[in-house]
Design a protein around this motif. Structure first.
Motif, PDB file in Angstrom:
ATOM      1  N   GLY A   1      43.523  48.073  46.436  1.00 14.27           N
ATOM      2  CA  GLY A   1      44.595  47.224  46.956  1.00 14.27           C
ATOM      3  C   GLY A   1      44.905  46.043  46.053  1.00 14.27           C
ATOM      4  O   GLY A   1      45.289  44.971  46.523  1.00 14.27           O
ATOM      5  N   VAL A   2      44.707  46.242  44.737  1.00 15.73           N
ATOM      6  CA  VAL A   2      45.011  45.191  43.755  1.00 15.73           C
ATOM      7  C   VAL A   2      45.930  45.769  42.679  1.00 15.73           C
ATOM      8  O   VAL A   2      46.039  46.984  42.532  1.00 15.73           O
ATOM      9  CB  VAL A   2      43.722  44.624  43.095  1.00 15.73           C
ATOM     10  CG1 VAL A   2      42.781  44.030  44.126  1.00 15.73           C
ATOM     11  CG2 VAL A   2      43.004  45.679  42.260  1.00 15.73           C
ATOM     12  N   GLY A   3      46.547  44.899  41.935  1.00 14.60           N
ATOM     13  CA  GLY A   3      47.370  45.335  40.820  1.00 14.60           C
ATOM     14  C   GLY A   3      46.503  45.724  39.621  1.00 14.60           C
ATOM     15  O   GLY A   3      45.354  45.286  39.509  1.00 14.60           O
TER      16      GLY A   3
ATOM     17  N   ARG B   1      36.174  38.586  45.893  1.00 11.48           N
ATOM     18  CA  ARG B   1      36.522  39.694  46.805  1.00 11.48           C
ATOM     19  C   ARG B   1      37.251  40.812  46.055  1.00 11.48           C
ATOM     20  O   ARG B   1      36.972  41.992  46.251  1.00 11.48           O
ATOM     21  CB  ARG B   1      37.381  39.194  47.969  1.00 11.48           C
ATOM     22  CG  ARG B   1      36.583  38.551  49.087  1.00 11.48           C
ATOM     23  CD  ARG B   1      37.459  38.333  50.330  1.00 11.48           C
ATOM     24  NE  ARG B   1      38.674  37.575  50.063  1.00 11.48           N
ATOM     25  CZ  ARG B   1      38.750  36.246  50.058  1.00 11.48           C
ATOM     26  NH1 ARG B   1      37.683  35.513  50.313  1.00 11.48           N
ATOM     27  NH2 ARG B   1      39.903  35.636  49.812  1.00 11.48           N
ATOM     28  N   ASN B   2      38.192  40.428  45.186  1.00 16.66           N
ATOM     29  CA  ASN B   2      38.927  41.436  44.413  1.00 16.66           C
ATOM     30  C   ASN B   2      37.992  42.233  43.517  1.00 16.66           C
ATOM     31  O   ASN B   2      38.105  43.458  43.417  1.00 16.66           O
ATOM     32  CB  ASN B   2      40.019  40.784  43.561  1.00 16.66           C
ATOM     33  CG  ASN B   2      41.228  40.378  44.369  1.00 16.66           C
ATOM     34  OD1 ASN B   2      41.420  40.831  45.496  1.00 16.66           O
ATOM     35  ND2 ASN B   2      42.038  39.508  43.809  1.00 16.66           N
ATOM     36  N   ARG B   3      37.058  41.544  42.890  1.00 17.43           N
ATOM     37  CA  ARG B   3      36.113  42.233  42.000  1.00 17.43           C
ATOM     38  C   ARG B   3      35.276  43.230  42.802  1.00 17.43           C
ATOM     39  O   ARG B   3      35.087  44.367  42.381  1.00 17.43           O
ATOM     40  CB  ARG B   3      35.200  41.211  41.308  1.00 17.43           C
ATOM     41  CG  ARG B   3      34.243  41.831  40.320  1.00 17.43           C
ATOM     42  CD  ARG B   3      33.372  40.762  39.648  1.00 17.43           C
ATOM     43  NE  ARG B   3      32.713  41.272  38.472  1.00 17.43           N
ATOM     44  CZ  ARG B   3      31.647  42.050  38.491  1.00 17.43           C
ATOM     45  NH1 ARG B   3      31.114  42.434  39.622  1.00 17.43           N
ATOM     46  NH2 ARG B   3      31.106  42.466  37.350  1.00 17.43           N
ATOM     47  N   GLU B   4      34.794  42.813  43.963  1.00 11.85           N
ATOM     48  CA  GLU B   4      33.989  43.703  44.802  1.00 11.85           C
ATOM     49  C   GLU B   4      34.806  44.884  45.305  1.00 11.85           C
ATOM     50  O   GLU B   4      34.308  46.010  45.352  1.00 11.85           O
ATOM     51  CB  GLU B   4      33.373  42.924  45.975  1.00 11.85           C
ATOM     52  CG  GLU B   4      32.280  41.961  45.543  1.00 11.85           C
ATOM     53  CD  GLU B   4      31.147  42.628  44.786  1.00 11.85           C
ATOM     54  OE1 GLU B   4      30.590  43.630  45.284  1.00 11.85           O
ATOM     55  OE2 GLU B   4      30.822  42.167  43.677  1.00 11.85           O
ATOM     56  N   ARG B   5      36.057  44.644  45.665  1.00 12.37           N
ATOM     57  CA  ARG B   5      36.924  45.747  46.115  1.00 12.37           C
ATOM     58  C   ARG B   5      37.169  46.736  44.984  1.00 12.37           C
ATOM     59  O   ARG B   5      37.183  47.948  45.206  1.00 12.37           O
ATOM     60  CB  ARG B   5      38.253  45.204  46.659  1.00 12.37           C
ATOM     61  CG  ARG B   5      38.076  44.543  48.010  1.00 12.37           C
ATOM     62  CD  ARG B   5      39.361  44.362  48.808  1.00 12.37           C
ATOM     63  NE  ARG B   5      40.592  44.219  48.078  1.00 12.37           N
ATOM     64  CZ  ARG B   5      41.360  43.137  48.088  1.00 12.37           C
ATOM     65  NH1 ARG B   5      41.006  42.074  48.772  1.00 12.37           N
ATOM     66  NH2 ARG B   5      42.496  43.112  47.428  1.00 12.37           N
TER      67      ARG B   5
END
Length: 195
Positions: A48-50, A18-22
């Motif tokens: 929305g990630v560091g 999910r983080n990679r896709e975001r």
């Protein structure tokens, strides 16, 4: 001494996927607007990630640019597969050409970075050209088989015409102009029915 057991690759965790896709979604927006100098911090904030999470997935700016572009190309290839079920093959071809303008829009904001990413290797360009030619060829072949489009134009011809039109337009609103010109171009390929 026995053989070492082969390492079994672990599937990425769902949150990592999910983080990679975001990050890819955010990067498309940020790079399209800000070009190759767009901030990676802006990408991380929008996703929305560091920043550390961004770098874990994409260790360099060029790797991120390339991943965004490859994903766009793959989505267009998949879209052609979806459109082959469209009852009107010419409409399907027009929809795919229109969707391609969005890819070019993203790429125009990333040209310098893509040049850096693929420096010394033509893999990225070869991959995208082959994938997009195959996609457009699928839709073009359906329209030709249906007797709707002339058979004297190749998928490569059509793709080159689209790309050429996209790169000749740099003013505000160029996308709508290109879609209109592609409609005119496709109209010129229609088989004239005796009337």
């Amino acid at each position: 001494m026995g053989e070492a057991e082969p390492k079994i690759a672990r599937k990425p965790r769902a949150d990592a996927i999910r983080n990679r896709e975001r990050v890819l979604d955010a990067a498309k927006v940020v790079f399209s607007a800000g070009g190759p100098d767009a901030s990676l911090d802006a990408v991380a904030r929008r996703a929305g990630v560091g920043i550390g999470t961004l770098y874990r997935h994409f260790p360099t700016r060029e790797a991120l640019f390339e991943a965004v572009y490859r994903r766009e190309v793959d989505q267009l290839g998949d879209f052609a597969e979806e459109l082959k079920g469209e009852p009107d093959p010419v409409k399907a071809l027009r929809r795919w050409l229109g969707a391609n303008v969005d890819l070019v829009s993203t790429k125009k904001g990333m040209l310098a970075a893509l040049a850096i990413a693929s420096y010394g290797s033509c893999d990225l360009y070869a991959y995208s050209f082959e994938r997009l030619t195959r996609a457009i060829g699928l839709l073009l072949a359906r329209a030709v088989e249906a007797g709707e489009i002339r058979d004297d134009v190749s998928a490569e011809d059509l793709l080159r015409a689209l790309v050429g039109m996209c790169y000749l337009h740099d003013q505000v609103g160029w996308q709508a102009n290109v879609v209109r010109l592609m409609d005119v171009f496709v109209d010129g390929l229609l088989v004239r029915k005796p009337g």
